[in-house]
Enzyme design. Structure first.
Site, mmCIF file in Angstrom:
data_model
loop_
_atom_site.group_PDB
_atom_site.id
_atom_site.type_symbol
_atom_site.label_atom_id
_atom_site.label_comp_id
_atom_site.label_asym_id
_atom_site.label_seq_id
_atom_site.Cartn_x
_atom_site.Cartn_y
_atom_site.Cartn_z
ATOM 1 N N HIS A 62 45.726 74.035 16.577
ATOM 2 C CA HIS A 62 46.322 73.674 15.291
ATOM 3 C C HIS A 62 46.077 72.584 14.907
ATOM 4 C CE1 HIS A 62 49.440 72.185 17.757
ATOM 5 N NE2 HIS A 62 50.216 71.808 16.653
ATOM 6 N N HIS A 64 47.916 69.676 13.995
ATOM 7 C CA HIS A 64 48.565 68.482 14.136
ATOM 8 C C HIS A 64 47.672 67.683 14.899
ATOM 9 C CE1 HIS A 64 52.780 70.416 13.297
ATOM 10 N NE2 HIS A 64 52.098 70.044 12.356
ATOM 11 N N ASP A 66 47.841 65.350 17.165
ATOM 12 C CA ASP A 66 47.648 65.059 18.462
ATOM 13 C C ASP A 66 47.035 66.191 19.111
ATOM 14 O OD1 ASP A 66 49.831 66.834 17.749
ATOM 15 O OD2 ASP A 66 50.985 66.367 19.418
ATOM 16 N N HIS A 270 53.009 68.960 26.808
ATOM 17 C CA HIS A 270 53.564 68.347 25.663
ATOM 18 C C HIS A 270 55.091 67.606 25.621
ATOM 19 C CE1 HIS A 270 54.179 68.766 21.370
ATOM 20 N NE2 HIS A 270 52.921 68.545 21.423
#
Lengths: 304, 304
Positions: A62, A64, A66, A270
């Site tokens: 995705h 984002h 990071d 994460h």
């Protein structure tokens, strides 16, 4: 066949305590599959002596930062160090626009073919099949569209039992058929049974990657029975409310998920920057799923 | 007043031998000015214990990835760790489009004001004036539009010679005038001379940053007489042809430039990944300009 995962980074949102953002590299039969590409991934590859030239496929879960802000740097460096081989990239449809704008303004024309496959985040789909593996994407439940990825080793051929084959005088043309697990009928009508003439192939192995997600259950079918499950575990369970608000999972939830989907082994990752010490996350997961591990940078986990 | 430069990265094109891509931070009167922002800059800031919250201004010289690919990660992390203070960004006009597309697709609405000032690369211009410094951009000669930046300390006030002021009975209202180096006429028509009543202010200091450029001479006027000059020195002079082809400079050329523009001190940077050992670059520059140094990561150079 080699099937192993090396962690390049597992921190969430911001880097912290020397921990890098999400990226990992899967070695399947000596071809490398890069999964997510946080900022600094090319530096991590160098640190762990992994040549970027061996990467054939990149998967981005995705948009984002990071999870993908190292991508443009990596594909630019591949260009600068003379890559000629095709690179195949899977990710959200909008990723193409982001890459194109960088290449446009830096006046870069890549010297190698970059093949982009947009991944639709709304439903599970097969996105890649080659001789070694079948890769599926599946929807996760995050604040923006986000997909997980599942890698299933292809069914391998049975191994011929040479003694049994000699004893029954099996014709040579039957061997490929028997290896595929099928019985073979010779020209004279005689039946040779695969079950008697081969050793069963090893069971196929599988790996699933769940980058950022709420524990909504919607994707649990997609990760059923995997040998190795990477699952985000951003918070301890005392911050369950915060996890839900931010579309993340707690370590306890990750352990329960691994247990429920009958995973063999769980990697937690994460990690929130609020945790310097990660042992409490591990212990929380182990309380419900003993075979839990922290996805620590530089560590290689065999898929078995 | 503090006026010092800390190097965060000085490698060109790709990171190599643990050397990061271009970024440096200028501390002027305890406010931080970040110049260029290669991938991993936020990690380098952490490594050297420099709080990103202290950065007030960011300057991007051009849109080659090794000079700006850490920017979106840095401004996203500032957002995530709760920045509220305005951040002012100077860079090529197209940079805005790149940032916007990242923020759009990651669904990020920054919690602090990000003020963007496009820098026109075609001519020298003042881009910032505050109480401490005047910043000018000036055109470099690179493959894509590229600007250097020059930071001139503002003229400081003269210091009052208290004894002389007492002896002459200078009225209080004259003091601010005298400090500015001007003579003061009192109500009764008496003239008080600044030259007699103050110590001259210290000379102003200056720093110039030349990121990526051909040694074309067009920008030499813009960097005249600086106390500290950072100049790219991508290659040794035996690769002069390669330097010209790629719009870069050799270490020898950088030394000659420093000498010709009457710089006090030269920092060499933007080292090609082909050089593991950088001493030959330093020696080449020193052969024509003795006060040369390598812009090594983590080292702080006072502007003096």
């Amino acid at each position: 066949m080699t099937f192993e995962l090396t962690i390049l980074g597992s921190n969430s949102a911001t880097p912290a305590y020397g921990r890098n953002q999400t990226s990992q590299v899967l070695n399947i039969n000596e071809k490398l599959y890069l999964i997510d590409c946080g900022e600094g991934t090319q530096l991590q590859l160098m640190k762990y002596n992994i040549k970027s030239s061996r990467i054939k496929y990149i998967f981005i879960s995705h948009l984002h930062g990071d999870h993908y802000l190292g991508l443009v740097g990596l594909i630019s460096s591949m260009h600068l160090i003379g890559r000629k081989e095709e690179l195949t990239l899977f990710g959200p449809p909008e990723l193409k626009e982001i890459i194109d704008i960088h290449l446009l303004h830096s006046d870069t024309r890549l010297r190698y073919p970059l093949i982009f496959h947009p991944v639709q985040p709304s439903q599970e789909q097969v996105i890649l099949e080659n001789d070694d593996v079948i890769v599926r994407s599946f929807p996760l439940d995050h604040r923006i569209p986000c997909t997980g990825f599942r890698f299933d080793e292809r069914a391998r051929l049975a191994k011929i039992n040479i003694e049994a084959v000699k004893a029954q005088g099996v014709p040579t043309e039957c061997l490929p058929v028997l290896k595929q697990g099928m019985d073979c009928v010779s020209d004279d009508g005689k039946v040779y049974k695969s079950a008697e003439l081969t050793y069963p192939p090893p069971l196929t192995r599988s790996y699933a990657f769940c980058s950022d997600t709420l524990d909504s259950g919607s994707y649990h079918d997609s990760i059923k029975g995997v040998n190795l499950l990477y699952h985000e575990a951003t918070f301890l369970n005392d911050l369950l409310l915060r996890a839900v608000e931010t579309y993340h999972t707690t370590a306890l939830q990750a352990g329960v998920i691994a247990k429920n989907v009958l995973a063999k082994k769980l990697l937690l990752g994460h990690f929130s920057a609020r945790y310097r010490n990660l042992e409490p996350l591990l212990n929380e997961s182990k309380s419900v799923f003993q075979n839990s591990f922290l996805a620590m940078e530089g560590v290689t986990f065999p898929v078995e």
